[in-house]
Design an enzyme around this catalytic site. Structure first.
Site, short mmCIF file in Angstrom:
data_model
loop_
_atom_site.label_atom_id
_atom_site.label_comp_id
_atom_site.label_asym_id
_atom_site.label_seq_id
_atom_site.Cartn_x
_atom_site.Cartn_y
_atom_site.Cartn_z
N SER A 41 -10.92 128.29 73.15
CA SER A 41 -12.09 127.53 72.67
C SER A 41 -12.28 127.82 71.19
CB SER A 41 -13.35 127.96 73.43
OG SER A 41 -14.51 127.49 72.77
N TYR A 90 -18.45 134.82 76.71
CA TYR A 90 -17.58 133.65 76.82
C TYR A 90 -16.69 133.54 75.57
CZ TYR A 90 -16.04 128.77 77.08
OH TYR A 90 -15.28 127.63 77.11
P1 NAP Z 1 -14.95 122.19 84.34
O1 NAP Z 1 -14.89 120.71 84.53
O2 NAP Z 1 -16.14 122.92 84.85
O3 NAP Z 1 -13.62 122.81 84.94
C1 NAP Z 1 -13.48 124.16 85.25
C2 NAP Z 1 -12.35 124.31 86.26
O4 NAP Z 1 -12.21 125.71 86.54
C3 NAP Z 1 -12.64 123.60 87.56
O5 NAP Z 1 -11.49 122.93 88.00
C4 NAP Z 1 -13.00 124.73 88.50
O6 NAP Z 1 -12.56 124.43 89.82
C5 NAP Z 1 -12.17 125.87 87.94
N1 NAP Z 1 -12.76 127.13 88.36
C6 NAP Z 1 -14.01 127.60 88.12
N2 NAP Z 1 -14.21 128.76 88.76
C7 NAP Z 1 -13.05 129.03 89.42
C8 NAP Z 1 -12.64 130.08 90.29
N3 NAP Z 1 -13.46 131.09 90.62
N4 NAP Z 1 -11.39 130.04 90.78
C9 NAP Z 1 -10.56 129.02 90.48
N5 NAP Z 1 -10.90 128.01 89.68
C10 NAP Z 1 -12.13 128.02 89.16
O7 NAP Z 1 -14.87 122.57 82.81
P2 NAP Z 1 -13.81 122.22 81.65
O8 NAP Z 1 -14.60 122.00 80.43
O9 NAP Z 1 -12.84 121.20 82.07
O10 NAP Z 1 -13.11 123.64 81.50
C11 NAP Z 1 -11.71 123.82 81.42
C12 NAP Z 1 -11.41 124.89 80.40
O11 NAP Z 1 -11.76 124.42 79.10
C13 NAP Z 1 -12.19 126.19 80.60
O12 NAP Z 1 -11.34 127.29 80.40
C14 NAP Z 1 -13.23 126.15 79.50
O13 NAP Z 1 -13.66 127.43 79.12
C15 NAP Z 1 -12.44 125.44 78.42
N6 NAP Z 1 -13.27 124.84 77.36
C16 NAP Z 1 -14.15 123.86 77.66
C17 NAP Z 1 -14.94 123.33 76.64
C18 NAP Z 1 -15.94 122.26 76.92
O14 NAP Z 1 -16.80 122.02 76.06
N7 NAP Z 1 -15.88 121.60 78.06
C19 NAP Z 1 -14.79 123.78 75.33
C20 NAP Z 1 -13.88 124.78 75.06
C21 NAP Z 1 -13.10 125.30 76.09
P3 NAP Z 1 -13.32 124.83 91.17
O15 NAP Z 1 -14.79 124.84 90.89
O16 NAP Z 1 -12.91 123.75 92.11
O17 NAP Z 1 -12.77 126.16 91.56
#
Ligand code: NAP
Length: 264
Positions: A142, A155
């Site tokens: 991130s 985070y």
């Molecule tokens: P998201 O839609 O909430 O996706 C998160 C994913 O992680 C889901 O598929 C969830 O699946 C999985 N997950 C959560 N807890 C878990 C667990 N205990 N075991 C296995 N899987 C788990 O959010 P996203 O934004 O796409 O996030 C993806 C990545 O991008 C993350 O690493 C996040 O930190 C990073 N990121 C996001 C942003 C943003 O603004 N969205 C910015 C920078 C970085 P289940 O709930 O089905 O397990």
């Protein structure tokens, strides 16, 4: 149109958001998939959709990456399945509040998902890919890796860890055919915001990227061989200057003598 078979990509956190788009894009690029997350119903629905659209082989694997045994199962799969050529460490969570608002369980959970699991999977993949002579690792970090003052430092620290691991590993992998890329999204529209009690549009008007744009840009960075890809950063020179300043500080950071300003 037929596409070249690229082997299998294992994508963690593929049940929503950024991971879901990676799954779609990688299948379209010719990868078979292993989709990992807890919500198997969503993984299975995605697998059916992508399978129908691309004809690729898609497997789903239910794993809770806070559970050491589940992480070990995924690690074993990465180490032993010779078809796997790409690991996407995407699963991650954010906290609701900061140091002052979260108990030990919540903090430990974030560390397990955002640090322990991707670090162990990166290690397993790096060892096995080096032994096989090829492979790629994509770590979703991130931009908060550069912004400890924003939100909670836990985070952002977890994402700085992934950036650090990726940059270190990239140095170690020079001269091999194994690739590692850290992707640094800015605010991107996904469930992570709502799940951590934040209204993204109210907090960050005009600053939110769509997941499809983010992933397409990140894959372009991957194709170009970038170690660090920051899709929202328009002026690449800002990162290059920052990173060069960090590297330039290196030779001055370990000395026999205490710096003059600390001498009594
Ligand atoms: P998201 O839609 O909430 O996706 C998160 C994913 O992680 C889901 O598929 C969830 O699946 C999985 N997950 C959560 N807890 C878990 C667990 N205990 N075991 C296995 N899987 C788990 O959010 P996203 O934004 O796409 O996030 C993806 C990545 O991008 C993350 O690493 C996040 O930190 C990073 N990121 C996001 C942003 C943003 O603004 N969205 C910015 C920078 C970085 P289940 O709930 O089905 O397990």
């Amino acid at each position: 149109m037929s596409v070249e078979n690229k082997g299998t990509a294992l994508v963690t956190g593929a049940s929503s958001g950024i991971g879901e788009v990676y799954a779609e894009r990688l299948a379209a690029r010719g990868y078979d998939l292993i989709l990992v997350a807890r919500r198997l119903d969503r993984l299975d629905a995605l697998a059916r959709k992508i399978g129908a659209a691309t004809g690729r082989k898609i497997e789903t694997l239910k794993a809770d990456l806070t559970e050491r045994a589940d992480v070990a199962t995924v690690e074993k799969r990465v180490a032993e399945d010779a078809s796997i050529t790409l690991l996407v460490n995407n699963a991650g969570i954010s906290l609701n509040g900061s140091f002052l608002d979260n108990d030990s369980d919540a903090i430990e959970k974030l560390i397990a998902i955002n640090i322990t699991a991707p670090t162990l999977l990166t290690a397993a993949a790096a060892k096995t890919f080096v032994a096989r002579g090829h492979g790629g690792i994509i770590n979703i970090a991130s931009v908060l890796a550069f912004a400890p003052e924003m939100f909670d430092g836990i985070y952002s620290g977890s994402k700085a860890h992934l950036l650090n691991v990726s940059q270190s590993l990239a140095t170690q992998l020079k001269g091999t055919s194994v690739r590692v890329q850290a992707v640094l999204p800015g605010a991107t529209r996904s469930e992570i915001w709502e799940n951590s009690g934040k209204d993204i549009d109210a907090m960050l008007p005009g600053m939110v990227m769509e997941t499809a744009d983010l992933v397409d840009a990140a894959l372009l960075g991957y194709d170009r061989g970038e170690v660090v890809t920051i899709p929202p950063l328009a002026d690449e020179q800002q990162f290059l200057t920052y990173d060069a300043a960090r590297v330039a500080m290196g030779p001055n950071l370990s000395r026999k003598d205490v710096a003059p300003r600390y001498r009594a």
